[in-house]
Design a protein around this motif. Structure first.
Motif, PDB file in Angstrom:
ATOM      1  N   TYR A   1       0.853  -1.182   0.000  1.00 13.95           N
ATOM      2  CA  TYR A   1       0.000   0.000   0.000  1.00 13.95           C
ATOM      3  C   TYR A   1       0.893   1.237   0.000  1.00 13.95           C
ATOM      4  N   TYR A   2       0.413   2.285  -0.638  1.00 15.62           N
ATOM      5  CA  TYR A   2       1.144   3.547  -0.685  1.00 15.62           C
ATOM      6  C   TYR A   2       0.207   4.710  -0.440  1.00 15.62           C
ATOM      7  N   ALA A   3       0.742   5.730   0.181  1.00 14.61           N
ATOM      8  CA  ALA A   3       0.019   6.987   0.265  1.00 14.61           C
ATOM      9  C   ALA A   3      -0.082   7.580  -1.136  1.00 14.61           C
ATOM     10  N   ASP A   4      -1.159   8.296  -1.388  1.00 18.97           N
ATOM     11  CA  ASP A   4      -1.340   8.904  -2.708  1.00 18.97           C
ATOM     12  C   ASP A   4      -0.176   9.826  -3.066  1.00 18.97           C
ATOM     13  N   SER A   5       0.380  10.478  -2.060  1.00 19.17           N
ATOM     14  CA  SER A   5       1.429  11.469  -2.304  1.00 19.17           C
ATOM     15  C   SER A   5       2.738  10.848  -2.783  1.00 19.17           C
ATOM     16  N   VAL A   6       2.917   9.536  -2.588  1.00 17.58           N
ATOM     17  CA  VAL A   6       4.176   8.887  -2.979  1.00 17.58           C
ATOM     18  C   VAL A   6       3.969   7.797  -4.028  1.00 17.58           C
ATOM     19  N   GLU A   7       2.722   7.486  -4.337  1.00 17.54           N
ATOM     20  CA  GLU A   7       2.414   6.441  -5.320  1.00 17.54           C
ATOM     21  C   GLU A   7       3.129   6.720  -6.637  1.00 17.54           C
ATOM     22  N   GLY A   8       3.818   5.715  -7.152  1.00 13.88           N
ATOM     23  CA  GLY A   8       4.537   5.868  -8.413  1.00 13.88           C
ATOM     24  C   GLY A   8       5.948   6.398  -8.262  1.00 13.88           C
ATOM     25  N   ARG A   9       6.296   6.903  -7.092  1.00 19.84           N
ATOM     26  CA  ARG A   9       7.660   7.427  -6.862  1.00 19.84           C
ATOM     27  C   ARG A   9       8.417   6.577  -5.856  1.00 19.84           C
ATOM     28  N   PHE A  10       7.722   6.035  -4.870  1.00 15.85           N
ATOM     29  CA  PHE A  10       8.346   5.231  -3.813  1.00 15.85           C
ATOM     30  C   PHE A  10       7.991   3.762  -4.001  1.00 15.85           C
ATOM     31  N   THR A  11       8.910   2.894  -3.595  1.00 15.30           N
ATOM     32  CA  THR A  11       8.671   1.454  -3.648  1.00 15.30           C
ATOM     33  C   THR A  11       9.134   0.820  -2.347  1.00 15.30           C
ATOM     34  N   ILE A  12       8.235   0.090  -1.708  1.00 13.90           N
ATOM     35  CA  ILE A  12       8.585  -0.640  -0.497  1.00 13.90           C
ATOM     36  C   ILE A  12       8.870  -2.093  -0.876  1.00 13.90           C
ATOM     37  N   SER A  13       9.871  -2.665  -0.244  1.00 17.76           N
ATOM     38  CA  SER A  13      10.207  -4.067  -0.478  1.00 17.76           C
ATOM     39  C   SER A  13      10.809  -4.636   0.797  1.00 17.76           C
ATOM     40  N   ARG A  14      10.949  -5.953   0.833  1.00 15.50           N
ATOM     41  CA  ARG A  14      11.525  -6.573   2.014  1.00 15.50           C
ATOM     42  C   ARG A  14      12.311  -7.816   1.604  1.00 15.50           C
ATOM     43  N   ASP A  15      13.300  -8.126   2.416  1.00 11.78           N
ATOM     44  CA  ASP A  15      14.087  -9.346   2.245  1.00 11.78           C
ATOM     45  C   ASP A  15      14.034 -10.080   3.582  1.00 11.78           C
ATOM     46  N   ASN A  16      13.184 -11.069   3.683  1.00  8.04           N
ATOM     47  CA  ASN A  16      12.999 -11.758   4.961  1.00  8.04           C
ATOM     48  C   ASN A  16      14.245 -12.537   5.373  1.00  8.04           C
ATOM     49  N   ALA A  17      15.043 -12.947   4.404  1.00  7.17           N
ATOM     50  CA  ALA A  17      16.286 -13.655   4.743  1.00  7.17           C
ATOM     51  C   ALA A  17      17.271 -12.724   5.432  1.00  7.17           C
ATOM     52  N   LYS A  18      17.175 -11.434   5.147  1.00  4.89           N
ATOM     53  CA  LYS A  18      18.073 -10.446   5.753  1.00  4.89           C
ATOM     54  C   LYS A  18      17.391  -9.642   6.855  1.00  4.89           C
ATOM     55  N   ASN A  19      16.151  -9.958   7.158  1.00  9.62           N
ATOM     56  CA  ASN A  19      15.399  -9.212   8.182  1.00  9.62           C
ATOM     57  C   ASN A  19      15.426  -7.706   7.905  1.00  9.62           C
ATOM     58  N   THR A  20      15.221  -7.345   6.671  1.00 12.28           N
ATOM     59  CA  THR A  20      15.344  -5.944   6.288  1.00 12.28           C
ATOM     60  C   THR A  20      14.188  -5.539   5.378  1.00 12.28           C
ATOM     61  N   VAL A  21      13.703  -4.331   5.596  1.00 11.45           N
ATOM     62  CA  VAL A  21      12.708  -3.729   4.719  1.00 11.45           C
ATOM     63  C   VAL A  21      13.307  -2.458   4.133  1.00 11.45           C
ATOM     64  N   TYR A  22      12.947  -2.161   2.899  1.00 12.51           N
ATOM     65  CA  TYR A  22      13.529  -1.036   2.182  1.00 12.51           C
ATOM     66  C   TYR A  22      12.438  -0.073   1.720  1.00 12.51           C
ATOM     67  N   LEU A  23      12.847   1.162   1.514  1.00 13.31           N
ATOM     68  CA  LEU A  23      11.982   2.147   0.876  1.00 13.31           C
ATOM     69  C   LEU A  23      12.825   2.871  -0.164  1.00 13.31           C
ATOM     70  N   GLN A  24      12.598   2.549  -1.426  1.00 18.24           N
ATOM     71  CA  GLN A  24      13.265   3.238  -2.521  1.00 18.24           C
ATOM     72  C   GLN A  24      12.463   4.475  -2.859  1.00 18.24           C
ATOM     73  N   MET A  25      13.108   5.630  -2.784  1.00 19.40           N
ATOM     74  CA  MET A  25      12.429   6.894  -3.006  1.00 19.40           C
ATOM     75  C   MET A  25      13.047   7.586  -4.214  1.00 19.40           C
ATOM     76  N   ASN A  26      12.254   7.751  -5.261  1.00 18.97           N
ATOM     77  CA  ASN A  26      12.707   8.412  -6.480  1.00 18.97           C
ATOM     78  C   ASN A  26      11.932   9.711  -6.700  1.00 18.97           C
ATOM     79  N   SER A  27      12.447  10.544  -7.567  1.00 15.92           N
ATOM     80  CA  SER A  27      11.790  11.818  -7.904  1.00 15.92           C
ATOM     81  C   SER A  27      11.394  12.576  -6.643  1.00 15.92           C
ATOM     82  N   LEU A  28      12.322  12.692  -5.737  1.00 19.25           N
ATOM     83  CA  LEU A  28      12.028  13.318  -4.452  1.00 19.25           C
ATOM     84  C   LEU A  28      11.687  14.787  -4.613  1.00 19.25           C
ATOM     85  N   LYS A  29      10.795  15.233  -3.738  1.00 15.76           N
ATOM     86  CA  LYS A  29      10.314  16.621  -3.740  1.00 15.76           C
ATOM     87  C   LYS A  29      10.618  17.243  -2.381  1.00 15.76           C
ATOM     88  N   PRO A  30      10.705  18.558  -2.324  1.00 13.71           N
ATOM     89  CA  PRO A  30      10.940  19.203  -1.018  1.00 13.71           C
ATOM     90  C   PRO A  30       9.890  18.815   0.026  1.00 13.71           C
TER      91      PRO A  30
END
Length: 124
Positions: free
Chosen positions: A59-88
Motif C-alpha cells: 500500500y502507498y500513500a497517494d502522495s508517494v504512489e509511483g515514486r516510492f517502492t517498499i520491499s523486504r528481504d525476509n532472509a536479511k530481516n530488512t525492509v527497504y523504501l526506494q524513493m525516487n523523484s524526491l520533492k521538497p
C-alpha cells in the motif's frame, strides 16, 4: 520483541533518489507486516507505505504512489523504501514500523514496534 534500526537518510536535491533500509532483530520478522511513516516539522505523523509478510501486498500513500517502492528481504530481516523523484515536501523524519498482524495496514495503531527514525531532507 522486535527492534528496528533505520538507515539511509540524508540530504538530496529535488528529483534525486534515496533508499532507506530498516534492519530488524527477532526471529519472527518474516511474519510481521512492515510499514514506513514520516513526520515533518509541526505536522502529524503520516503513512507512507506498507508491505505484508510475504511481499504480496503493498500500500502507498497517494502522495508517494509511483515514486516510492517498499520491499523486504525476509532472509536479511530488512525492509527497504526506494524513493525516487524526491520533492521538497518529502522532507521529514522517516520511521519504519512492525505490526504483528501479517496483513499490511495503513493504520499506525496496528504497529507495535518503531525505529528511531532517519532524517530525509530534499532541497529545492
Amino acid at each position: 520483541q522486535v527492534q528496528l534500526v533505520e538507515s539511509g537518510g540524508g540530504l538530496v536535491q529535488a528529483g534525486g533518489s534515496l533508499r532507506l533500509s530498516c534492519a530488524a532483530s527477532g526471529r519472527t520478522f518474516s511474519s510481521y507486516a512492515m510499514g514506513w511513516f514520516r513526520q515533518a516539522p509541526e505536522k502529524e505523523r503520516e503513512f507512507v507505505a506498507a508491505i505484508n509478510w510475504n511481499s504480496g501486498i503493498t500500500y502507498y500513500a497517494d502522495s508517494v504512489e509511483g515514486r516510492f517502492t517498499i520491499s523486504r528481504d525476509n532472509a536479511k530481516n530488512t525492509v527497504y523504501l526506494q524513493m525516487n523523484s524526491l520533492k521538497p515536501e518529502d522532507t521529514a523524519v522517516y520511521y519504519c514500523a512492525a505490526s504483528p498482524i501479517s496483513k499490511a495496514t495503513m493504520s499506525s495503531h496496528a504497529y507495535n514496534y518503531w525505529g528511531q527514525g532517519t532524517q530525509v531532507t530534499v532541497s529545492s
